[in-house]
Design a protein around this motif. Sequence first.
Motif, PDB file in Angstrom:
ATOM      1  N   VAL A 721     -14.316   2.506 -12.194  1.00  0.00           N
ATOM      2  CA  VAL A 721     -13.815   1.960 -10.933  1.00  0.00           C
ATOM      3  C   VAL A 721     -12.699   0.955 -11.192  1.00  0.00           C
ATOM      4  N   ASN A 722     -12.900   0.070 -12.132  1.00  0.00           N
ATOM      5  CA  ASN A 722     -11.894  -0.942 -12.407  1.00  0.00           C
ATOM      6  C   ASN A 722     -10.630  -0.332 -13.003  1.00  0.00           C
ATOM      7  N   VAL A 723     -10.791   0.646 -13.896  1.00  0.00           N
ATOM      8  CA  VAL A 723      -9.619   1.293 -14.489  1.00  0.00           C
ATOM      9  C   VAL A 723      -8.837   2.042 -13.414  1.00  0.00           C
ATOM     10  N   LEU A 724      -9.541   2.644 -12.450  1.00  0.00           N
ATOM     11  CA  LEU A 724      -8.852   3.275 -11.325  1.00  0.00           C
ATOM     12  C   LEU A 724      -7.955   2.281 -10.600  1.00  0.00           C
ATOM     13  N   LEU A 725      -8.491   1.086 -10.380  1.00  0.00           N
ATOM     14  CA  LEU A 725      -7.759   0.100  -9.590  1.00  0.00           C
ATOM     15  C   LEU A 725      -6.557  -0.459 -10.332  1.00  0.00           C
ATOM     16  N   VAL A 726      -6.678  -0.679 -11.626  1.00  0.00           N
ATOM     17  CA  VAL A 726      -5.619  -1.377 -12.355  1.00  0.00           C
ATOM     18  C   VAL A 726      -4.762  -0.462 -13.210  1.00  0.00           C
ATOM     19  N   ASP A 727      -5.072   0.832 -13.231  1.00  0.00           N
ATOM     20  CA  ASP A 727      -4.291   1.738 -14.069  1.00  0.00           C
ATOM     21  C   ASP A 727      -3.976   3.035 -13.340  1.00  0.00           C
ATOM     22  N   ILE A 728      -4.969   3.873 -13.110  1.00  0.00           N
ATOM     23  CA  ILE A 728      -4.721   5.214 -12.595  1.00  0.00           C
ATOM     24  C   ILE A 728      -4.070   5.165 -11.215  1.00  0.00           C
ATOM     25  N   ARG A 729      -4.553   4.298 -10.351  1.00  0.00           N
ATOM     26  CA  ARG A 729      -3.936   4.154  -9.028  1.00  0.00           C
ATOM     27  C   ARG A 729      -3.455   2.716  -8.817  1.00  0.00           C
ATOM     28  N   ALA A 730      -2.826   2.184  -9.866  1.00  0.00           N
ATOM     29  CA  ALA A 730      -2.359   0.797  -9.795  1.00  0.00           C
ATOM     30  C   ALA A 730      -1.263   0.617  -8.752  1.00  0.00           C
ATOM     31  N   TRP A 731      -0.470   1.679  -8.502  1.00  0.00           N
ATOM     32  CA  TRP A 731       0.568   1.554  -7.480  1.00  0.00           C
ATOM     33  C   TRP A 731      -0.063   1.290  -6.114  1.00  0.00           C
ATOM     34  N   ASP A 732      -1.178   1.982  -5.824  1.00  0.00           N
ATOM     35  CA  ASP A 732      -1.882   1.734  -4.567  1.00  0.00           C
ATOM     36  C   ASP A 732      -2.394   0.305  -4.509  1.00  0.00           C
ATOM     37  N   THR A 733      -2.961  -0.137  -5.621  1.00  0.00           N
ATOM     38  CA  THR A 733      -3.496  -1.497  -5.654  1.00  0.00           C
ATOM     39  C   THR A 733      -2.393  -2.521  -5.464  1.00  0.00           C
ATOM     40  N   LEU A 734      -1.227  -2.266  -6.063  1.00  0.00           N
ATOM     41  CA  LEU A 734      -0.108  -3.191  -5.886  1.00  0.00           C
ATOM     42  C   LEU A 734       0.280  -3.276  -4.406  1.00  0.00           C
ATOM     43  N   GLY A 735       0.290  -2.138  -3.730  1.00  0.00           N
ATOM     44  CA  GLY A 735       0.580  -2.164  -2.291  1.00  0.00           C
ATOM     45  C   GLY A 735      -0.480  -2.914  -1.511  1.00  0.00           C
ATOM     46  N   GLU A 736      -1.745  -2.732  -1.888  1.00  0.00           N
ATOM     47  CA  GLU A 736      -2.833  -3.390  -1.161  1.00  0.00           C
ATOM     48  C   GLU A 736      -2.800  -4.904  -1.348  1.00  0.00           C
ATOM     49  N   ILE A 737      -2.535  -5.367  -2.560  1.00  0.00           N
ATOM     50  CA  ILE A 737      -2.500  -6.811  -2.748  1.00  0.00           C
ATOM     51  C   ILE A 737      -1.256  -7.416  -2.105  1.00  0.00           C
ATOM     52  N   SER A 738      -0.198  -6.610  -1.992  1.00  0.00           N
ATOM     53  CA  SER A 738       0.966  -7.088  -1.245  1.00  0.00           C
ATOM     54  C   SER A 738       0.600  -7.303   0.220  1.00  0.00           C
ATOM     55  N   VAL A 739      -0.217  -6.397   0.764  1.00  0.00           N
ATOM     56  CA  VAL A 739      -0.698  -6.572   2.137  1.00  0.00           C
ATOM     57  C   VAL A 739      -1.559  -7.827   2.243  1.00  0.00           C
ATOM     58  N   LEU A 740      -2.367  -8.089   1.226  1.00  0.00           N
ATOM     59  CA  LEU A 740      -3.180  -9.308   1.241  1.00  0.00           C
ATOM     60  C   LEU A 740      -2.313 -10.556   1.293  1.00  0.00           C
ATOM     61  N   VAL A 741      -1.239 -10.555   0.524  1.00  0.00           N
ATOM     62  CA  VAL A 741      -0.327 -11.705   0.541  1.00  0.00           C
ATOM     63  C   VAL A 741       0.282 -11.879   1.930  1.00  0.00           C
ATOM     64  N   VAL A 742       0.709 -10.769   2.522  1.00  0.00           N
ATOM     65  CA  VAL A 742       1.273 -10.839   3.873  1.00  0.00           C
ATOM     66  C   VAL A 742       0.223 -11.328   4.864  1.00  0.00           C
ATOM     67  N   ALA A 743      -1.025 -10.847   4.713  1.00  0.00           N
ATOM     68  CA  ALA A 743      -2.092 -11.263   5.621  1.00  0.00           C
ATOM     69  C   ALA A 743      -2.353 -12.754   5.506  1.00  0.00           C
ATOM     70  N   ALA A 744      -2.390 -13.246   4.285  1.00  0.00           N
ATOM     71  CA  ALA A 744      -2.633 -14.678   4.105  1.00  0.00           C
ATOM     72  C   ALA A 744      -1.524 -15.504   4.730  1.00  0.00           C
ATOM     73  N   THR A 745      -0.293 -15.082   4.512  1.00  0.00           N
ATOM     74  CA  THR A 745       0.836 -15.791   5.115  1.00  0.00           C
ATOM     75  C   THR A 745       0.778 -15.707   6.635  1.00  0.00           C
ATOM     76  N   GLY A 746       0.392 -14.539   7.138  1.00  0.00           N
ATOM     77  CA  GLY A 746       0.305 -14.374   8.580  1.00  0.00           C
ATOM     78  C   GLY A 746      -0.758 -15.241   9.209  1.00  0.00           C
ATOM     79  N   VAL A 747      -1.921 -15.342   8.547  1.00  0.00           N
ATOM     80  CA  VAL A 747      -2.988 -16.200   9.073  1.00  0.00           C
ATOM     81  C   VAL A 747      -2.525 -17.639   9.169  1.00  0.00           C
ATOM     82  N   ALA A 748      -1.918 -18.111   8.097  1.00  0.00           N
ATOM     83  CA  ALA A 748      -1.453 -19.501   8.110  1.00  0.00           C
ATOM     84  C   ALA A 748      -0.369 -19.710   9.159  1.00  0.00           C
TER      85      ALA A 748
END
Length: 942
Positions: A721-748
């Motif tokens: 599971v972890n290797v999927l997140l940080v390697d095999i589908r890391a591009w997806d994870t990068l997009g998801e954490i980018s959304v998290l950053v936007v969400a945090a900024t939006g909340v504030a």
Amino acid sequence: MPAVLLIHALAALAAPMCVRALGRNAFYLLALAPLSGFAWVIAHWGDRIETRIAWAPQISMNIDLSFDSLAAVMASLVLGIGTLILAYCARYFDRDEARLGVFAAELTGFAGAMFGLVVSDNMLLMYVFWEITTVLSFLLVGHYAERAVSRRAAIQALLVTGSGGLAMLVGIVILGLRYGSFLFSDILAAPEPPAGIAVSVAVGLVLVGALSKSAIVPLHFWLPGAMAAPTPVSAYLHAAAMVKAGVYLVARLAPAFAQTPPWHAIVLPLGVVSMLLAGWRAMQVYDLKLVLAFGTVSQLGLLISLVAVGTPDAALAGMTLVMAHALFKAALFMVVGIIDHGAGTRDLRVLSGLGRRAPVLCAIATTAALSMAGIPPLVGFVGKESALSAVLAADVLPPAGRYALLAGIVVGSALTVGYSARFVWGAFATKPGVDAPGSWHAPGVSLLAPPAILAVLSLLEGLAAAQVDGITRPYAETLPGTLDEHLALWHGFGVPLLLTAVVIMAGLSLFLVRGRIIESAHPWLGNADRAYDAALRGMDLISLRITGTVQSGSLPASQAAILVTLIVVPVVLLATGTRSGVSLRLWDSPLQLAIGAIMIATAFAATVLRNRLASVLVVGVTGYGCGVIFALHGAPDLALTQFLVETLTLVIFVLVLRAFPAEIEPERATAGKLRRAILAAGVGATVTVLAAFATAARSAEPIWHLLPAAAYERGGGKNTVNVLLVDIRAWDTLGEISVLVVAATGVASLVFRSRRFGSAPRAADAPGYDPDVVSWLPAARLLDRRYRSMVLQITTRLIFPTIMVLSVYFFFAGHNAPGGGFAGGLTAGLALTLRYLAGGRYELGEALPVDAGHLLGAGLTLAAGTATASLLLGAPPLSSAVVTVTLPLLGQIKLVTALFFDLGVYLIVVGLVLDVLRSLGARLDDELSDHEADELDEDVIR
């Protein structure tokens, strides 16, 4: 080729610093970037060079570059004229020009992007460069952002060319799938296009993108509007570079698709209409830049028609005119810039006597204009003569089509002669009754040199027609058929020469009656700019009506519409489509049945409870039950993440519920309860049925059988599971954490409109802080005695370090055991939440005295930077590169680069929790304190 692209990228990045240090003279230094690329092109002229760099081969996104005869011609224009334009900028702009560093970076980057576009062999890579030029064009056209006309022109250019680019992308995808390759070289090497309507549709969509980029009617209106840009932008993007991208793409694909049904039917009629309509408009406008702009649209119609004919002779003429047009039109735009600077106007009605005051400038403009008009011995004449001969001999066209195209070229060329003479007369002639400009700033040699070089080249290329033939012939020979034509100043007496004489006489006649060619208040051909405005207004009106109907402002109504769609669409498709049999095993053990019963009971309880906190808690029980089921099915990672997310969600709900009454009002508790319950049951049943049918429809071996081995062999970890997140589908994870950053900024941003609790305030800085008060936590001294819990403080003080250690353990162990950056970050977030609950918002500053935004930014930078680190270590971007080192005492250690990606995820999750606590929690603390103070004041008054 990659070196040329890299040089331009570095030059663009360094441009603002260079301009800050050297002022406008930095343009001379930046001109070395395209000059070095131009030298590379000349050094490799005649060679075929290919570069293949694997990037994302699974989706055909590789860096495939190819340098051939067509790319050489286009690259020499892009880089050679780009060098002169940058040198021209060094004297065109004032020393105090605003945002000059950014402008220099954009213009240099544009040169590199255009080079990348013409040398891309991969159509998808070409599209990336295509859209980069679109964005940079938007920024360059809108350089004078304080002017409304510049903003409008930039948005207009972006919408038109961007929309065309999206249509082209669809066509590219269809072509790539039909051919089984996205490489131009593979498509051109195919014996013939695949049969079927799909290829015709794809070709039509690609042509839409090409025509929009090259400003062909009816998508031409953005180009005259873009004249709001600084003159160097007009001279480069809209004369020599960007608008040639569509012509280049048509020329690139012509050998393969010139005989497909939509090709001639789309390009040739629109090209002829562009020649005639824009040429006529060039005879009407009074701004010198607009004369050239409409002339550019007219000549682009000629160029794209010639390269689309599909015969070697037409290709030879088309590429010759592409070179000629780039030379004379860039020179003329630079001349207009000099006139505008020196006289303070571009209106040909008020310019007079400039030919006597600036004879050198007049000579440059006249030479370039003669080439534009197709007058011997300029290269424009050579190309125009060749074009007339090629169209006469174009047997791939039916006779009616051939003669219609020939007539269009003759009439369009006559208009070109007319507005060329009008341009020179309007800019330099002494006009009776018109006073000369009161002030004239004579241009220096540095400002005159770039257009002079281009004008001289227009003359030299005309005199050296045989050498130009050697430059353009290799591309022409790639088209099917025999190349009978050759370039020369004199082909003897014949029909082309006769037509040239007719063109010149008709053009001069148009010039003589120029005063009668005026713009009507209601032009019979219509106004494309007005049509664009009307289309935008119509789309705005439609969107408002749709939004007003669908978005009523009620959150429950919007959710209900989404959920009803979720139920109706799958059920209808299942009822009308083919289905496979379904066999369900309801449970594997009695424990699962018991947990499921508890989840169902708590879900029903949530619908009848009136206490808000109790409702949230029973909903949380369903989430914990889901986590237990994950664990029973052998998914400890999912179970751990579910538990952590559910806990953190409960805490956030509790923070928000402090501002609400404890119980739901009776009238609101009963309203629509039955409907909501039915909807909820329907969604649950739909999702269950969909999952059952999806599982039953599987015919191939599940991919999860391959994942454990792939995770260990390719990702260097045992936790799939972890290797999927940080390697095999890391591009997806990068997009998801980018959304998290936007969400945090939006909340504030939503919570704090005027100020933000994000600067990690410490307890000692708070008003009312008393260090003598006994407390287990520093900031707990600030809490009111009613909210100060000694047990909670002691517990927090004891277990906070343990939770943080557990968080670090989850982070490091996650690659081979349950955990990872996400789980570790959530654990650390829970520890910080505990500190906040025990000591208030100032306790967060004591626990982690770092701004949440810094954590978010560092995490995103670290995660994205892992792509580069992987490349440097020889692995694909965002994939694991394993480094083994031997250290004293510790022995052999295997380090996986995905660890740094995981660290970025960890920091982003911690930053998100910290931002929510400091913004949402702190804001509610303030509001609750103010509310209590108001109630206290009311009690005192009573």
